[in-house]
Write a protein that holds these residues in place. Structure first.
Motif, PDB file in Angstrom:
ATOM      1  N   GLY A 102      -6.629 -25.521 -26.456  1.00 10.74           N
ATOM      2  CA  GLY A 102      -5.723 -25.431 -24.889  1.00 10.74           C
ATOM      3  C   GLY A 102      -4.981 -24.450 -25.274  1.00 10.74           C
ATOM      4  O   GLY A 102      -4.893 -23.487 -26.681  1.00 10.74           O
ATOM      5  N   GLN A 105       0.403 -20.798 -21.834  1.00 11.59           N
ATOM      6  CA  GLN A 105       0.403 -20.175 -20.934  1.00 11.59           C
ATOM      7  C   GLN A 105      -0.229 -22.087 -19.613  1.00 11.59           C
ATOM      8  O   GLN A 105       0.039 -21.222 -18.810  1.00 11.59           O
ATOM      9  CB  GLN A 105      -0.077 -18.848 -20.169  1.00 11.59           C
ATOM     10  CG  GLN A 105      -1.190 -18.719 -20.853  1.00 11.59           C
ATOM     11  CD  GLN A 105      -1.406 -18.154 -21.814  1.00 11.59           C
ATOM     12  OE1 GLN A 105      -1.018 -18.318 -23.095  1.00 11.59           O
ATOM     13  NE2 GLN A 105      -2.474 -16.811 -22.033  1.00 11.59           N
ATOM     14  N   ARG A 106      -0.809 -22.540 -20.243  1.00 12.26           N
ATOM     15  CA  ARG A 106      -1.897 -23.428 -19.731  1.00 12.26           C
ATOM     16  C   ARG A 106      -1.611 -25.049 -20.522  1.00 12.26           C
ATOM     17  O   ARG A 106      -2.806 -25.651 -21.283  1.00 12.26           O
ATOM     18  CB  ARG A 106      -3.062 -23.364 -19.053  1.00 12.26           C
ATOM     19  CG  ARG A 106      -3.371 -24.169 -17.922  1.00 12.26           C
ATOM     20  CD  ARG A 106      -4.323 -23.258 -17.152  1.00 12.26           C
ATOM     21  NE  ARG A 106      -5.426 -22.793 -17.643  1.00 12.26           N
ATOM     22  CZ  ARG A 106      -6.413 -23.207 -17.900  1.00 12.26           C
ATOM     23  NH1 ARG A 106      -6.953 -23.653 -17.769  1.00 12.26           N
ATOM     24  NH2 ARG A 106      -7.742 -21.961 -18.136  1.00 12.26           N
ATOM     25  N   GLU A 135       5.395 -22.284 -19.364  1.00  8.24           N
ATOM     26  CA  GLU A 135       5.210 -23.826 -19.122  1.00  8.24           C
ATOM     27  C   GLU A 135       6.846 -24.984 -20.213  1.00  8.24           C
ATOM     28  O   GLU A 135       6.579 -25.798 -20.245  1.00  8.24           O
ATOM     29  CB  GLU A 135       4.183 -23.343 -20.200  1.00  8.24           C
ATOM     30  CG  GLU A 135       2.801 -23.370 -19.607  1.00  8.24           C
ATOM     31  CD  GLU A 135       2.403 -24.773 -18.618  1.00  8.24           C
ATOM     32  OE1 GLU A 135       1.637 -25.239 -18.963  1.00  8.24           O
ATOM     33  OE2 GLU A 135       3.061 -24.274 -17.270  1.00  8.24           O
ATOM     34  N   ARG A 138       8.584 -26.721 -17.685  1.00 10.71           N
ATOM     35  CA  ARG A 138       7.743 -27.100 -17.606  1.00 10.71           C
ATOM     36  C   ARG A 138       7.815 -28.420 -18.135  1.00 10.71           C
ATOM     37  O   ARG A 138       7.480 -29.264 -18.129  1.00 10.71           O
ATOM     38  CB  ARG A 138       6.592 -26.746 -16.559  1.00 10.71           C
ATOM     39  CG  ARG A 138       5.266 -27.757 -16.006  1.00 10.71           C
ATOM     40  CD  ARG A 138       4.168 -27.850 -15.614  1.00 10.71           C
ATOM     41  NE  ARG A 138       2.965 -28.018 -17.035  1.00 10.71           N
ATOM     42  CZ  ARG A 138       2.610 -28.099 -17.172  1.00 10.71           C
ATOM     43  NH1 ARG A 138       2.859 -29.451 -16.874  1.00 10.71           N
ATOM     44  NH2 ARG A 138       1.871 -28.388 -18.396  1.00 10.71           N
TER      45      ARG A 138
END
Length: 237
Positions: A102, A105-106, A135, A138
């Motif tokens: 991954g 940014q995601r 990110e 989050r």
């Protein structure tokens, strides 16, 4: 936690040193910080015992086992699929480690799932990393600590080499303004490279710098030891 794979991990910035020279980069990792000064600073800043750790840009998973010794869980995220395979192979017997393919940014993680984040030379010196930093807002838990390790181009032998080899990287004062503006604090750390042989040092210098810069460095520098300064940037969420 089930593994997540993003085909090609689109959006990652290439890291030619480890992506193209994995075995030599392993030598570099083993030579870095032999006295544990960076690890001591990290442990003081963001202790991970019994906590959920994210190693962002984990590469071949070199640091995952060390975190796993004390952490509750360790998650590695790496954009290069070949390195993901190596990281999974390295940690296959560690039940508390999961490795995802991954990008910063995601992140393939749920909200508020990380207590400690570690990124070593994975944020490219500040400017441009804003999506990845978003990110973190989050996925980090309240009270969690994120740590980003970058080269300090303002001092040390390696810092001088770095300025010479990468003149387009933002200067140290610009990097400091960037991190400070985003609420991060700088901890300077003096550590070193200490290689088992001159051949190992030369091989590593050649994957970190272009041919002309590497040749000049190796002509000027003798031995197997290099003083090396880094910045440990950290933020509490």
């Amino acid at each position: 936690m089930s593994r997540v794979d993003l085909p090609g991990a689109t959006g990652a910035i290439p890291s030619p040193n480890i992506w193209n020279h994995t075995a030599t980069y392993e030598i570099e990792n083993r030579a870095l910080d032999p006295h544990g000064r960076l690890w001591a600073a990290m442990s003081e800043t963001g202790p991970w015992a019994g906590r959920d750790v994210l190693d962002l840009g984990c590469g071949t998973g070199f640091y995952l086992p060390r975190f796993a010794e004390e952490a509750r869980t360790v998650t590695g995220v790496e954009p290069h699929p070949d390195l993901v395979t190596l990281a999974r192979r390295r940690t296959k017997r560690l039940s508390n480690v999961t490795v995802h393919n991954g990008i910063a940014q995601r992140l393939p993680l749920p909200p508020a799932s990380v207590d400690v984040m570690h990124a070593r030379w994975a944020y490219f010196f500040g400017p441009g990393s804003e999506p990845g930093l978003g990110e973190l807002d989050r996925v980090m838990r309240r009270g969690g600590v994120a740590m980003v390790i970058d080269n300090d181009g303002s001092r040390s032998s390696f810092g001088a080499w770095f300025r010479r080899g990468y003149p387009k990287v933002p200067p140290p004062e610009e990097q400091e303004r960037f991190w400070s503006r985003h609420g991060w604090t700088r901890v300077p750390v003096d550590m070193d490279w200490s290689f088992g042989s001159r051949a190992d040092l030369e091989a590593v210098v050649r994957i970190e710098f272009d041919a002309a810069t590497a040749a000049a460095i190796l002509e000027e520098h003798q031995g197997t030891y290099v003083d090396y300064a880094v910045n440990l940037w950290w933020k509490r969420f």
